[in-house]
Write a protein that holds these residues in place. Structure first.
Motif, mmCIF file in Angstrom:
data_model
loop_
_atom_site.group_PDB
_atom_site.id
_atom_site.type_symbol
_atom_site.label_atom_id
_atom_site.label_comp_id
_atom_site.label_asym_id
_atom_site.label_seq_id
_atom_site.Cartn_x
_atom_site.Cartn_y
_atom_site.Cartn_z
ATOM 1 N N ASN A 1 29.914 51.096 35.432
ATOM 2 C CA ASN A 1 31.137 51.868 35.659
ATOM 3 C C ASN A 1 32.064 51.164 36.647
ATOM 4 O O ASN A 1 31.618 50.448 37.541
ATOM 5 C CB ASN A 1 30.788 53.253 36.223
ATOM 6 C CG ASN A 1 30.012 54.073 35.220
ATOM 7 O OD1 ASN A 1 29.964 53.735 34.034
ATOM 8 N ND2 ASN A 1 29.402 55.142 35.684
ATOM 9 N N SER A 2 33.336 51.426 36.477
ATOM 10 C CA SER A 2 34.339 50.863 37.389
ATOM 11 C C SER A 2 35.655 51.611 37.221
ATOM 12 O O SER A 2 36.010 51.996 36.103
ATOM 13 C CB SER A 2 34.560 49.383 37.059
ATOM 14 O OG SER A 2 35.670 48.875 37.761
ATOM 15 N N THR A 3 36.353 51.788 38.298
ATOM 16 C CA THR A 3 37.745 52.251 38.232
ATOM 17 C C THR A 3 38.658 51.137 38.756
ATOM 18 O O THR A 3 39.499 50.602 38.032
ATOM 19 C CB THR A 3 37.934 53.533 39.069
ATOM 20 O OG1 THR A 3 37.115 54.554 38.504
ATOM 21 C CG2 THR A 3 39.393 53.991 39.059
ATOM 22 N N ARG A 4 38.457 50.775 40.033
ATOM 23 C CA ARG A 4 39.342 49.819 40.703
ATOM 24 C C ARG A 4 39.365 48.449 40.018
ATOM 25 O O ARG A 4 40.431 47.919 39.695
ATOM 26 C CB ARG A 4 38.889 49.616 42.166
ATOM 27 C CG ARG A 4 39.369 50.657 43.120
ATOM 28 C CD ARG A 4 38.312 50.904 44.190
ATOM 29 N NE ARG A 4 37.251 51.672 43.572
ATOM 30 C CZ ARG A 4 37.213 52.998 43.608
ATOM 31 N NH1 ARG A 4 38.080 53.651 44.322
ATOM 32 N NH2 ARG A 4 36.278 53.655 42.959
ATOM 33 N N THR A 5 38.177 47.870 39.831
ATOM 34 C CA THR A 5 38.128 46.485 39.355
ATOM 35 C C THR A 5 38.656 46.385 37.926
ATOM 36 O O THR A 5 39.468 45.512 37.611
ATOM 37 C CB THR A 5 36.682 45.954 39.438
ATOM 38 O OG1 THR A 5 36.169 46.262 40.734
ATOM 39 C CG2 THR A 5 36.619 44.471 39.210
ATOM 40 N N ARG A 6 38.211 47.299 37.054
ATOM 41 C CA ARG A 6 38.627 47.218 35.655
ATOM 42 C C ARG A 6 40.134 47.438 35.517
ATOM 43 O O ARG A 6 40.836 46.679 34.859
ATOM 44 C CB ARG A 6 37.863 48.202 34.772
ATOM 45 C CG ARG A 6 37.862 47.770 33.303
ATOM 46 C CD ARG A 6 37.568 48.899 32.353
ATOM 47 N NE ARG A 6 38.536 49.977 32.427
ATOM 48 C CZ ARG A 6 39.788 49.910 31.984
ATOM 49 N NH1 ARG A 6 40.251 48.793 31.442
ATOM 50 N NH2 ARG A 6 40.606 50.936 32.105
ATOM 51 N N HIS B 1 36.918 50.040 53.067
ATOM 52 C CA HIS B 1 35.825 50.497 52.194
ATOM 53 C C HIS B 1 36.165 49.976 50.802
ATOM 54 O O HIS B 1 37.294 50.162 50.335
ATOM 55 C CB HIS B 1 35.763 52.034 52.199
ATOM 56 C CG HIS B 1 34.513 52.603 51.584
ATOM 57 N ND1 HIS B 1 34.100 52.297 50.297
ATOM 58 C CD2 HIS B 1 33.580 53.467 52.063
ATOM 59 C CE1 HIS B 1 32.976 52.939 50.037
ATOM 60 N NE2 HIS B 1 32.626 53.649 51.086
ATOM 61 N N PRO B 2 35.200 49.317 50.122
ATOM 62 C CA PRO B 2 35.528 48.776 48.795
ATOM 63 C C PRO B 2 35.723 49.859 47.741
ATOM 64 O O PRO B 2 36.324 49.613 46.696
ATOM 65 C CB PRO B 2 34.314 47.902 48.459
ATOM 66 C CG PRO B 2 33.197 48.473 49.282
ATOM 67 C CD PRO B 2 33.831 48.998 50.534
ATOM 68 N N GLY B 3 35.199 51.061 48.024
ATOM 69 C CA GLY B 3 35.263 52.141 47.065
ATOM 70 C C GLY B 3 34.234 51.935 45.957
ATOM 71 O O GLY B 3 33.757 50.814 45.761
ATOM 72 N N ILE C 1 33.784 40.189 33.304
ATOM 73 C CA ILE C 1 32.518 40.882 33.004
ATOM 74 C C ILE C 1 31.910 41.518 34.247
ATOM 75 O O ILE C 1 31.848 40.893 35.304
ATOM 76 C CB ILE C 1 31.510 39.927 32.320
ATOM 77 C CG1 ILE C 1 30.201 40.669 31.989
ATOM 78 C CG2 ILE C 1 31.223 38.680 33.145
ATOM 79 C CD1 ILE C 1 29.324 39.978 30.992
ATOM 80 N N ARG C 2 31.489 42.762 34.090
ATOM 81 C CA ARG C 2 30.672 43.446 35.103
ATOM 82 C C ARG C 2 29.354 43.807 34.443
ATOM 83 O O ARG C 2 29.331 44.376 33.337
ATOM 84 C CB ARG C 2 31.361 44.708 35.622
ATOM 85 C CG ARG C 2 30.428 45.546 36.500
ATOM 86 C CD ARG C 2 31.135 46.641 37.225
ATOM 87 N NE ARG C 2 31.939 46.122 38.316
ATOM 88 C CZ ARG C 2 32.500 46.879 39.258
ATOM 89 N NH1 ARG C 2 32.336 48.192 39.236
ATOM 90 N NH2 ARG C 2 33.225 46.353 40.219
ATOM 91 N N HIS C 3 28.271 43.477 35.121
ATOM 92 C CA HIS C 3 26.945 43.701 34.518
ATOM 93 C C HIS C 3 25.926 43.987 35.615
ATOM 94 O O HIS C 3 26.064 43.493 36.733
ATOM 95 C CB HIS C 3 26.533 42.462 33.712
ATOM 96 C CG HIS C 3 25.495 42.734 32.668
ATOM 97 N ND1 HIS C 3 24.159 42.852 32.967
ATOM 98 C CD2 HIS C 3 25.615 42.926 31.333
ATOM 99 C CE1 HIS C 3 23.492 43.097 31.853
ATOM 100 N NE2 HIS C 3 24.348 43.157 30.836
HETATM 101 N N1 CP Z 1 35.137 48.202 44.590
HETATM 102 C C1 CP Z 1 34.816 48.321 43.287
HETATM 103 O O1 CP Z 1 34.244 47.415 42.682
HETATM 104 O O2 CP Z 1 35.174 49.516 42.734
HETATM 105 P P1 CP Z 1 34.951 49.910 41.213
HETATM 106 O O3 CP Z 1 33.480 50.093 41.013
HETATM 107 O O4 CP Z 1 35.729 51.194 41.011
HETATM 108 O O5 CP Z 1 35.475 48.786 40.364
#
Ligand code: CP
Length: 296
Positions: A46-51, A254-256, A98-100
């Motif tokens: 899952n991701s919001t910011r990075t994607r 904070h990276p979130g 890619i995020r894995h």
């Molecule tokens: N900081 C970060 O990677 O946030 P996401 O998981 O929302 O992409």
């Protein structure tokens, strides 16, 4: 740059160029057009910011964007990820973000796929999150230009944190004055690339210029690694009281995503010292710089 896999592959010059271009994108409306490039996003976590920021970055540069839904892709029929990427390359995709969950998978893919596409690591397991470290340094520099004079404290689950790993590597490369990683014993890193480790929040935050709070990553904890949340809050949370040990002009990062009321209080996450929203904004500019650097 051929790929963006981990900070240790970058030189100081690479980082300086990325920072320079990210700042240019922040302040200029005169953005170059890279219409010939197509970026595919493959997010297995899952991701919001990075994607979203990679997508906005690509669109700001006039690139085509493909968001592959990995849960409905042909991988569900047994296709291996290398074949998925080669299939995308045959359709003209030139970059894969890619995020894995598997540590170092982007490195293995970059090796096996050779020159067909540029691989951008958007977070692999506990290993690395290089674009996060780059946007974090961009944010710090916006407030504290002399990295060699800074004390930076990272607080939380350092052991499971790809953010902390990449950030350590970048602090080492850029010569940050002092880095302290504050964590309960069970979440302390087994190997330290740069900086010191402490289990005392008071000592770690003492005179810090930058306080980076990490998320409690429940999804990465084994049964033996869980910590009582009340204990964690008492000893490791970023609150008005704990932040009083840092310098009065310290910035809070904070990276979130944030677990409000667990690792950080609302008043700190949303307060005058917080630069968390700016980290997110800088993410778009830094990812524009990263995508552009792979077009050269
Ligand atoms: N900081 C970060 O990677 O946030 P996401 O998981 O929302 O992409």
């Amino acid at each position: 740059m051929k790929h963006l896999l981990q900070i240790s592959d970058l030189s100081c010059h690479d980082v300086e160029q990325l920072l320079e271009r990210a700042l240019f994108f922040k302040h200029s409306m005169d953005v170059p057009i890279y219409k010939k490039h197509t970026v595919a996003h493959l997010f297995y976590e899952n991701s919001t910011r990075t994607r979203v920021s990679f997508e906005l970055a690509a669109k700001n540069l006039s690139m085509n964007v493909v968001n592959l839904d990995v849960h409905t892709s042909a991988e569900q029929k047994g296709e291996v990820i290398e074949d998925t990427i080669k299939t995308l390359a045959s359709m003209g995709v030139s970059m894969v973000v890619i995020r894995h969950q598997q540590d170092k998978l982007p490195l293995a893919l970059a090796k096996s796929i050779q020159d067909e596409v540029h691989i951008i690591n958007a977070g692999d397991g506990r290993h690395a999150h290089p674009s996060q470290a780059l946007l974090d340094i961009m944010t710090i520099l916006a407030h504290k230009p002399r990295l060699d004079r800074l004390k930076i404290a990272i607080v939380g689950d350092v052991y499971h944190s790809r953010v902390a790993n990449s950030f350590q590597a970048l602090c080492s490369l850029l010569g940050v004055g002092e880095l302290v990683m504050v964590a309960p014993k069970i979440w302390q890193p087994k190997t330290v690339l740069f900086g010191q480790v402490s289990d005392s929040l008071k000592e770690g935050l003492k005179d810090a210029d930058v306080v980076m709070c990490l998320r409690v990553q429940r999804e990465r904890l084994s049964q033996l690694e869980h910590i009582d949340e009340t204990f964690y809050r008492t000893h490791f949370a970023i609150t008005a009281q704990s932040l009083s040990h840092a310098r009065p002009d310290a910035i809070v990062m904070h990276p979130g995503p944030i677990n409000r009321g667990i690792e950080i209080d609302d008043v700190m996450a949303d307060g005058a010292q917080s630069v968390i929203r700016q980290q997110v904004s800088h993410g778009v500019y830094m990812r524009m710089a990263i995508l552009e650097s792979l077009c050269q």
